[in-house]
Design a protein around this motif. Structure first.
Motif, PDB file in Angstrom:
ATOM      1  N   GLY A 114       0.816  -1.203   0.000  1.00  0.00           N
ATOM      2  CA  GLY A 114       0.000   0.000   0.000  1.00  0.00           C
ATOM      3  C   GLY A 114       0.851   1.254   0.000  1.00  0.00           C
ATOM      4  N   LYS A 115       0.204   2.416   0.043  1.00  0.00           N
ATOM      5  CA  LYS A 115       0.926   3.693   0.156  1.00  0.00           C
ATOM      6  C   LYS A 115       0.123   4.628   1.054  1.00  0.00           C
ATOM      7  N   THR A 116       0.830   5.530   1.692  1.00  0.00           N
ATOM      8  CA  THR A 116       0.185   6.450   2.651  1.00  0.00           C
ATOM      9  C   THR A 116      -0.496   7.570   1.886  1.00  0.00           C
ATOM     10  N   SER A 117      -1.700   7.957   2.393  1.00  0.00           N
ATOM     11  CA  SER A 117      -2.435   9.051   1.737  1.00  0.00           C
ATOM     12  C   SER A 117      -2.149  10.403   2.393  1.00  0.00           C
ATOM     13  N   VAL A 118      -1.467  10.390   3.556  1.00  0.00           N
ATOM     14  CA  VAL A 118      -1.046  11.601   4.288  1.00  0.00           C
ATOM     15  C   VAL A 118       0.292  11.286   4.945  1.00  0.00           C
ATOM     16  N   ASN A 119       0.897  12.300   5.566  1.00  0.00           N
ATOM     17  CA  ASN A 119       2.038  12.022   6.429  1.00  0.00           C
ATOM     18  C   ASN A 119       1.495  11.221   7.615  1.00  0.00           C
ATOM     19  N   LEU A 120       2.036  10.025   7.840  1.00  0.00           N
ATOM     20  CA  LEU A 120       1.384   9.073   8.734  1.00  0.00           C
ATOM     21  C   LEU A 120       2.308   8.653   9.873  1.00  0.00           C
ATOM     22  N   ASN A 121       1.792   8.800  11.132  1.00  0.00           N
ATOM     23  CA  ASN A 121       2.539   8.356  12.312  1.00  0.00           C
ATOM     24  C   ASN A 121       2.452   6.839  12.430  1.00  0.00           C
ATOM     25  N   VAL A 122       3.595   6.201  12.623  1.00  0.00           N
ATOM     26  CA  VAL A 122       3.678   4.758  12.861  1.00  0.00           C
ATOM     27  C   VAL A 122       4.021   4.568  14.334  1.00  0.00           C
ATOM     28  N   ARG A 123       3.140   3.825  15.082  1.00  0.00           N
ATOM     29  CA  ARG A 123       3.268   3.717  16.527  1.00  0.00           C
ATOM     30  C   ARG A 123       3.665   2.310  16.965  1.00  0.00           C
ATOM     31  N   VAL A 124       4.158   2.255  18.225  1.00  0.00           N
ATOM     32  CA  VAL A 124       4.608   0.959  18.746  1.00  0.00           C
ATOM     33  C   VAL A 124       3.437   0.116  19.211  1.00  0.00           C
ATOM     34  N   LYS A 125       2.234   0.680  19.386  1.00  0.00           N
ATOM     35  CA  LYS A 125       1.045  -0.081  19.718  1.00  0.00           C
ATOM     36  C   LYS A 125      -0.164   0.568  19.065  1.00  0.00           C
ATOM     37  N   PRO A 126      -1.282  -0.186  18.903  1.00  0.00           N
ATOM     38  CA  PRO A 126      -2.455   0.330  18.181  1.00  0.00           C
ATOM     39  C   PRO A 126      -3.309   1.254  19.050  1.00  0.00           C
ATOM     40  N   ASP A 127      -2.773   2.403  19.332  1.00  0.00           N
ATOM     41  CA  ASP A 127      -3.438   3.346  20.228  1.00  0.00           C
ATOM     42  C   ASP A 127      -2.916   4.728  19.889  1.00  0.00           C
ATOM     43  N   LEU A 128      -3.821   5.748  19.865  1.00  0.00           N
ATOM     44  CA  LEU A 128      -3.389   7.117  19.553  1.00  0.00           C
ATOM     45  C   LEU A 128      -2.429   7.658  20.609  1.00  0.00           C
ATOM     46  N   ASN A 129      -2.437   7.016  21.787  1.00  0.00           N
ATOM     47  CA  ASN A 129      -1.501   7.432  22.836  1.00  0.00           C
ATOM     48  C   ASN A 129      -0.200   6.638  22.768  1.00  0.00           C
ATOM     49  N   GLY A 130      -0.127   5.674  21.793  1.00  0.00           N
ATOM     50  CA  GLY A 130       1.079   4.876  21.645  1.00  0.00           C
ATOM     51  C   GLY A 130       2.248   5.722  21.160  1.00  0.00           C
TER      52      GLY A 130
ATOM     53  N   ASN B 219      -3.705  -6.739   8.204  1.00  0.00           N
ATOM     54  CA  ASN B 219      -4.869  -6.319   8.987  1.00  0.00           C
ATOM     55  C   ASN B 219      -4.660  -6.587  10.474  1.00  0.00           C
ATOM     56  N   TYR B 220      -5.176  -5.643  11.288  1.00  0.00           N
ATOM     57  CA  TYR B 220      -5.149  -5.855  12.740  1.00  0.00           C
ATOM     58  C   TYR B 220      -6.574  -5.831  13.290  1.00  0.00           C
ATOM     59  N   ASN B 221      -7.305  -4.706  13.091  1.00  0.00           N
ATOM     60  CA  ASN B 221      -8.734  -4.632  13.410  1.00  0.00           C
ATOM     61  C   ASN B 221      -9.368  -3.626  12.465  1.00  0.00           C
ATOM     62  N   SER B 222     -10.580  -3.173  12.780  1.00  0.00           N
ATOM     63  CA  SER B 222     -11.296  -2.288  11.854  1.00  0.00           C
ATOM     64  C   SER B 222     -10.666  -0.898  11.747  1.00  0.00           C
ATOM     65  N   SER B 223      -9.838  -0.511  12.730  1.00  0.00           N
ATOM     66  CA  SER B 223      -9.276   0.847  12.744  1.00  0.00           C
ATOM     67  C   SER B 223      -7.777   0.867  12.508  1.00  0.00           C
ATOM     68  N   TRP B 224      -7.111  -0.237  12.849  1.00  0.00           N
ATOM     69  CA  TRP B 224      -5.647  -0.237  12.808  1.00  0.00           C
ATOM     70  C   TRP B 224      -5.133  -1.351  11.901  1.00  0.00           C
ATOM     71  N   VAL B 225      -3.927  -1.121  11.349  1.00  0.00           N
ATOM     72  CA  VAL B 225      -3.224  -2.142  10.580  1.00  0.00           C
ATOM     73  C   VAL B 225      -1.835  -2.338  11.176  1.00  0.00           C
ATOM     74  N   LYS B 226      -1.260  -3.502  10.926  1.00  0.00           N
ATOM     75  CA  LYS B 226       0.124  -3.749  11.291  1.00  0.00           C
ATOM     76  C   LYS B 226       1.011  -3.277  10.145  1.00  0.00           C
ATOM     77  N   VAL B 227       2.051  -2.505  10.483  1.00  0.00           N
ATOM     78  CA  VAL B 227       2.992  -2.016   9.478  1.00  0.00           C
ATOM     79  C   VAL B 227       4.338  -2.675   9.743  1.00  0.00           C
ATOM     80  N   TYR B 228       4.947  -3.244   8.683  1.00  0.00           N
ATOM     81  CA  TYR B 228       6.199  -3.983   8.835  1.00  0.00           C
ATOM     82  C   TYR B 228       7.348  -3.118   8.337  1.00  0.00           C
TER      83      TYR B 228
END
Length: 634
Positions: free
Chosen positions: A31-47, A63-72
């Motif tokens: 895939g590709k990012t549609s904006v400048n995208l923060n990559v976090r250590v856990k699936p949480d906006l506070n991560g 896929n991780y859940n309906s809101s988050w994906v795993k990025v490698y």
């Protein structure tokens, strides 16, 4: 103590956790990012934010859940908001390199994959220090270009090298001598999709120079082409020159060097023999006295000039006495058949001692002193008897089945004959010379025929070929021999003979047994050819069943057949009479035997099984064994 163990376990857990997960899950996507995208250590906006990817950055995710994906990234797993990643379909990924590439070298043995993921299929593994062309893909992966196609590899194991790229042929390449280890395509460009200029055969000598880790430059007639490096072996020592005899296919030009534009030093006439050796894939060296020249190999034919055989003159003649026909030019060869005195024949001279005798499409050999040219001028040669039980014999105007019929003769008719010609006996009929088929006469008066009904069963057939050796099938051999047995029993003894099959059709074992019963048979013989996965087994054998209701008479039938067959085929191994509970001889309602005429898998037996003359002798051996049984019990 428990506290120490807990501390140790937690330490190990922390060490492994710090290493990270190096293998992504099976379901990964591009895939590709549609904006400048923060990559976090856990699936949480506070991560904690591990890194920020710029807009349109390429990513490998799952896929991780309906809101988050795993990025490698860098072989580890992080998380990002699903809504800001746009999937890229597989069809949108180009397999052809159109990007600017950089020269590099691998710093370790490196897996090259079909997708930028540790779960991507490995296309090949490049060894350490292999030179590669590559381009950046993302922070963890690079695109690697191999044979014009794009693959992926871990970025950290590719190091750039500072070189000046050049696809041109060096003016003075380091040319090596080599030899091909297999048939090899020579291409116009260093790519498997490159146009094939020509294909060189295995063991062809070539001049070549290095191009890259996979390809070499091949020099042919001063021009440069490309070939796979894997199939060229360097020649470090002088290859021994093999000189052979050949001759000119057409007037042959001899050059001073391997160039058709060079001076033509000499020209050899067509079919002129010479000694030559291969120089390379196109050229050969021709040796004339102490001098050597070059010529194109395609104009040379290997071997000596064929000697044109004179046309054989075929002569009409007849046997001046009983004439023995051999299968080879030797009185020690196998005797194929005999011709009666005064029997007509066609022949040609070999020398003063031997002649060739032509009968149909076959050629035999005989002593020249026993043959006279022309037609015999004699009186009656003796008495013969018509042998057509239950039928009549056609009398014809000439010695041909296509000749006009002038009458018929009954079975047992006694008549004088005046010679033989083309398979016919010459007789007098109504005061005129006429002809009857030699296949239906006897020299002794026919005896009354037996009332026995003989059932002959050619094994296999139709979709069941039986034993096979190349283009030779068991079903074909046994049908031919069985028909010969039938013809022999009918013509010589006047027996009633019926066959379970007379064409190439398939019958089950049950159908064969049922056919024998419905045809009201008195005895049953099944014909076969043996086979094993070893070539040493050979010989003939005949079986009867100990479980048959007619076991005693079946044994006599099998013994009579085997003894007579072995007598006729003295050159083959006699494996004797054996017992086996085969279906067709166990469940039949009459005395039964199963004959194995030889092993199709044996080179020795195969010679006999292919020969018409041997098949005829086999048929006569089987038939005489049957006749002996019939004369005893019927």
């Amino acid at each position: 103590m428990k506290k120490k163990i807990f501390t140790f376990v937690m330490s190990v857990f922390i060490v492994f956790a710090s290493i990270g997960v190096h293998q992504v899950e099976a379901a990964t996507y591009n895939g590709k990012t549609s904006v400048n995208l923060n990559v976090r250590v856990k699936p949480d906006l506070n991560g904690k934010v591990y890194t920020t990817l710029k807009k349109n950055s390429s990513v490998n995710y799952g896929n991780y859940n309906s809101s988050w994906v795993k990025v490698y990234l860098n072989g580890k797993t992080y998380y990002a908001s699903k809504r800001y990643i746009v999937p890229i379909k597989a069809s949108q990924i180009s397999t052809t390199s159109t990007v600017k590439t950089t020269k590099g070298v691998t710093t370790a043995n490196l897996n090259v994959r079909t997708s930028p993921s540790l779960s991507g299929k490995v296309y090949k593994t490049l060894k350490k220090n292999t030179k590669v062309e590559y381009a950046s893909y993302n922070s963890s992966w690079v695109k690697v270009v191999i044979s014009g196609k794009t693959y992926y590899a871990s970025k950290k194991y590719v190091k750039s090298v500072s070189t000046t790229p050049s696809s041109s042929v060096p003016s003075t390449p380091n040319v090596l001598k080599g030899i091909l280890t297999s048939n090899l395509n020579i291409r116009m460009s260093p790519s498997l999709s490159g146009k094939v200029y020509k294909t060189l055969k295995k063991n062809t000598k070539v001049d070549y120079a290095s191009y890259n880790s996979s390809w070499v430059k091949v020099i042919i007639s001063g021009k440069t082409y490309y070939a796979s490096k894997a199939y060229i072996k360097p020649v470090t020592t002088e290859v021994k020159v093999t000189k052979v005899i050949g001759y000119a296919k057409e007037p042959l030009k001899l050059y001073s060097k391997t160039d058709q534009k060079s001076t033509v030093v000499n020209t050899l006439p067509s079919k002129k023999e010479m000694t030559y050796s291969k120089y390379n894939s196109d050229w050969s060296i021709v040796y004339l006295g102490t001098k050597t020249y070059f010529t194109l190999t395609k104009w040379i034919i290997v071997g000596k000039v064929p000697v044109e055989k004179p046309v054989e003159e075929k002569i009409q003649g007849y046997a001046s006495q009983t004439l023995i026909l051999y299968n080879q030019l030797s009185s020690n060869a196998t005797i194929v058949k005999e011709l009666r005195k005064y029997e007509s024949l066609t022949y040609s001279k070999i020398d003063e001692n031997w002649i060739k005798v032509y009968i149909g499409s076959n050629i035999y050999y005989a002593e020249a002193s026993k043959v006279i040219s022309g037609k015999p001028d004699v009186d009656s040669l003796g008495v013969i008897y018509v042998n057509v039980p239950g039928d009549v014999l056609n009398v014809r105007q000439a010695a041909s089945v296509n000749s006009k019929q002038v009458g018929t003769l009954k079975h047992g008719t006694e008549i004088e004959y005046y010679g033989t010609e083309n398979g016919f006996h010459k007789i007098k009929f109504n005061g005129q010379f006429a002809y009857i088929s030699s296949a239906f006469i006897k020299t002794s008066k026919p005896v009354a025929s037996s009332n026995a009904v003989i059932i002959l069963d050619p094994g296999h057939g139709g979709r069941d070929p039986g034993a096979v050796n190349g283009s030779l099938y068991e079903k074909t051999i046994v049908l031919d021999v069985t028909k010969r047995v039938e013809a022999y029993l009918r013509s010589k003894y006047g027996y009633t003979v019926r066959m379970t099959r007379s064409t190439d059709v398939y019958l089950t074992l049950e159908q064969r047994v049922a056919a024998a019963k419905s045809l009201r048979g008195n005895l049953f013989i099944s014909m076969h050819v043996n086979a094993l996965n070893v070539s040493t087994a050979k010989g003939m054998e005949t079986y009867y069943s100990t479980r048959s209701a007619h076991s005693a008479r079946s044994r006599v039938l099998a013994s009579n057949i085997q003894n007579n067959l072995a007598s006729k085929m003295s050159g083959m191994s006699n494996r004797g009479v054996k017992t086996a509970n085969y279906h067709v001889i166990t469940y039949n309602t009459m005395p039964s035997a199963l004959v194995e005429l030889g092993f199709i898998s044996s080179p020795t037996d195969l010679t006999y099984l292919r020969s018409d003359a041997s098949r005829q002798r086999m048929a006569e051996g089987v038939a005489e064994g049957i006749a002996k049984y019939v004369q005893t019990y019927h």
